[in-house]
Enzyme design. Structure first.
Site, short mmCIF file in Angstrom:
data_model
loop_
_atom_site.label_atom_id
_atom_site.label_comp_id
_atom_site.label_asym_id
_atom_site.label_seq_id
_atom_site.Cartn_x
_atom_site.Cartn_y
_atom_site.Cartn_z
CE1 TYR A 5 20.08 55.61 78.75
CE2 TYR A 5 21.47 54.77 76.99
CZ TYR A 5 20.30 54.72 77.71
OH TYR A 5 19.35 53.79 77.40
CE LYS A 54 19.91 52.40 80.42
NZ LYS A 54 18.82 51.99 81.35
#
Ligand code: NAI
Length: 595
Positions: free
Chosen positions: A164, A168
């Site tokens: 993640y 991001k």
């Protein structure tokens, strides 16, 4: 408050708008006149399954409040289909909020390929595909507002979120480029870094925080970033709980690793020796544009080619107190009304005595191994070095405070038998890169001679110039104080030779001696007083040879000869009759004296 920000006539696509943050964005756009595409796949937060319900509920909410909205149930990975919904229903797309997201948190060891790929597909590829699909429409209408949704986990890292946080942070890189490519078509791309209570953060955020972090508190920030009046492009905005701030990438000043254009001069050892400068963030500045970032590198390269750079770099900070301390150190006194401009920071003409600007070069020399490294023996330390000669030339207005950069290098090395003479050149620049002063120092290193080196200087070593044979045109006497060296050393040259009797004995002196540069300062005061109405702006350059030591408390006799704008001088110790400074001269830009 100013007029309400409206989105009438605009079409906003919000991905992942069936819940959490996306829902709040969609509701706000819908309530302010935008036609909204509520995109949501409607799966679980881990990216499994699909349902129309999530998007439908939000569309109903917008319509119930009098707004216009349609649902889109595609995955963002099929970006073309998402944008197609906007075009089919509303004929255009003005705003794209890339918000859809999933989580598949695992520690690094346990992350599967699927965990990695799914998270990257939804966040990174999905945002790219939607952006790419909207691009031709935005370019054609010469208008677009795009948001990428990053995360604290990307910016700062977070345990268990390798997939993640990588995706991001990837979105930050994507936004940087979208911002650059879109600029000329009035397409702005900014990054939101939200923290909010949603199904994604339930169980992750502590309860007390979770209850306060309402997603609708972030929606106004995103809405403003998507308004036509917002000029930001390429900004990262962090927001949570009714608070927002801009984040920026900053870059340190860095240091040049090559001592010349010759690439062989870079070695791991050299990198190690300057690592503290490489990693020093004290003067870090935001990096706003890639063009500026690489522009700086080109400048460094150009300077290297021209031999302007290369060598040791040092930062020098000073303020009015430093200038005053220096002025006191070289005998300026409130007893002389004309000196007040050197001693009082609120004086309308407060200024530096120009010779203060030997300090940046001196400090570079003292804090680096510049001199020692130039010698085959490598043997130069505080008790075997003597200041031989000094040249200082002023190139621009001298600020009364600031942060300067000095680049110093060894210019010449001579073998004088009893010692080595090392000549260093140092150029000092202000923050804008203006060259302020050039210094050339000759340092005599006792006992470091007889290495088979040459005796004479190369061209470019500034020679002293003997005074005319006639009697001096004028003479000024200054008595130094017994505490002169104790005071002067506070300006930076803390060599114990000037205060510690034991240390002075080791260096071969009966008693601590005055800094040569302190005698230089006294002499410059005499020249300025006699020939420049004590106006420091008229000073251009000075050259001196330090020929004998001065003991604090002794009286200096400065004999001066005027030859047009050049003032020759010698400085003699009255008590001993010995010349302490020989062959000195000051070049003035102009002279106030008729003589
Ligand atoms: P959420 O889980 O409430 O909302 C995300 C929505 O995206 C869901 O409705 C989901 O169905 C939808 N979605 C998932 N995959 C999709 C796909 N392939 N295509 C279309 N829709 C899809 O989560 P939340 O908290 O509102 O998060 C929104 C965005 O903000 C996400 O990108 C998230 O990573 C980011 N974010 C949220 C933070 C927070 O504190 N809530 C912190 C940092 C970032």
């Amino acid at each position: 408050m100013s007029e309400q920000l409206r989105y009438d006539g605009r079409v906003a696509v919000v991905t992942g708008a069936g819940a959490g943050l996306g829902r709040e964005y969609a509701l706000l756009f819908g309530s302010r006149g935008a036609k909204v595409v509520v995109n949501d796949l409607g799966g679980s937060f881990q990216g499994e399954g699909a349902s129309k319900r999530a998007a439908d509920v939000v569309v109903d909410e917008i319509r119930a409040r009098g707004g216009t909205a349609v649902a889109d149930y595609n995955s963002v990975v099929d970006g073309a289909k998402v944008i197609e919904t906007a075009i089919k229903n509303f004929g255009r797309v003005d705003i794209l909020v890339n918000n859809a997201g999933i989580l598949r948190d695992r520690s690094i060891a346990k992350t599967t390929d699927q965990d990695w790929d799914l998270v990257h597909a939804v966040h990174l590829k999905g945002s790219f595909k939607c952006t790419q699909a909207a691009w031709p429409y935005m370019r054609k209408q010469n208008y677009g507002r795009i948001i990428m949704t990053s995360s604290n986990s990307g910016m700062y890292g977070n345990f268990g979120q390798a997939n993640y946080s990588a995706a991001k942070m990837g979105l930050v890189g994507l936004a940087n480029t979208v911002a650059i490519e879109g600029q000329k078509n009035n397409i702005h791309c900014n990054v939101i870094i939200p923290t909010a209570a949603s199904r994604m953060t339930e169980g992750i955020l502590p309860d007390i925080l979770f209850n306060e972090l309402k997603p609708h508190l972030i929606a106004p920030v995103v809405a403003y970033l998507c308004h036509e009046s917002c000029e930001n492009n390429g900004s990262y905005i962090e927001s949570a709980a009714g608070w927002a701030t801009k984040l920026q990438i900053v870059r340190g000043k860095g240091t040049v690793l090559r001592t010349s254009i010759d690439e062989k001069t870079i070695s791991p050892e050299y990198v190690k020796s300057v690592w503290s400068k490489v990693t020093d963030m004290a003067d870090a500045e935001p990096v706003v544009e890639i063009a500026r970032a690489s522009g700086y590198l080109l400048e460094v390269l150009e300077n290297l080619k021209e031999g302007k750079l290369g060598g040791i770099e040092d930062t020098f900070k000073y303020n009015s107190k430093d200038l005053i301390l220096y002025a006191l150190g070289i005998g300026a006194t409130v007893k002389n009304g004309n000196d007040l401009k050197y001693l009082y920071e609120n004086h309308p003409e407060f200024s530096a005595i120009p010779t203060y600007f030997v300090m940046p070069a001196l400090m570079l020399s003292l804090t680096s191994n510049l001199v020692a490294n130039a010698l085959p023996s490598g043997n130069a330390h505080l008790s075997n070095i003597l200041h031989g000669e000094q040249y200082l030339e002023i190139f621009d207005d001298l600020p009364t405070s600031g942060t300067l950069t000095t680049v110093g290098k060894v210019f010449d090395v001579m073998d004088k038998g009893s010692g080595a003479l090392v000549v260093t050149n140092s150029d000092t620049y202000d923050k804008k890169g203006r060259l302020l002063v050039k210094n050339q120092s000759s340092i005599f290193v006792l006992g470091a001679g007889k290495f088979g080196g040459k005796k004479s200087p190369i061209a470019g070593v500034v020679p002293i110039v003997p005074a005319p044979k006639r009697n001096p045109d004028s003479t000024i006497h200054y008595k130094t104080s017994e505490d002169q060296a104790a005071l002067y050393r506070l300006s930076g040259d803390l060599n114990p030779l000037h205060i510690d009797s034991d240390f002075a004995a080791v260096a071969g002196f009966n008693t601590p001696i005055l800094h040569g540069l302190c005698s230089l300062g006294f002499s410059i005061r005499a020249v300025l007083a006699q020939y420049a109405s004590n106006n420091p702006v008229l000073f251009k350059a000075v050259k001196v040879r330090f020929s004998a030591p001065v003991i604090p408390g002794q009286t200096l006799r400065i004999d001066m000869w005027k030859e047009a704008k050049r003032i020759h001088f010698t400085t003699t110790v009255v008590e001993t009759g010995k010349e302490a400074i020989s062959g000195g001269y000051v070049d003035l830009k102009d002279t106030s004296a008729k003589l």
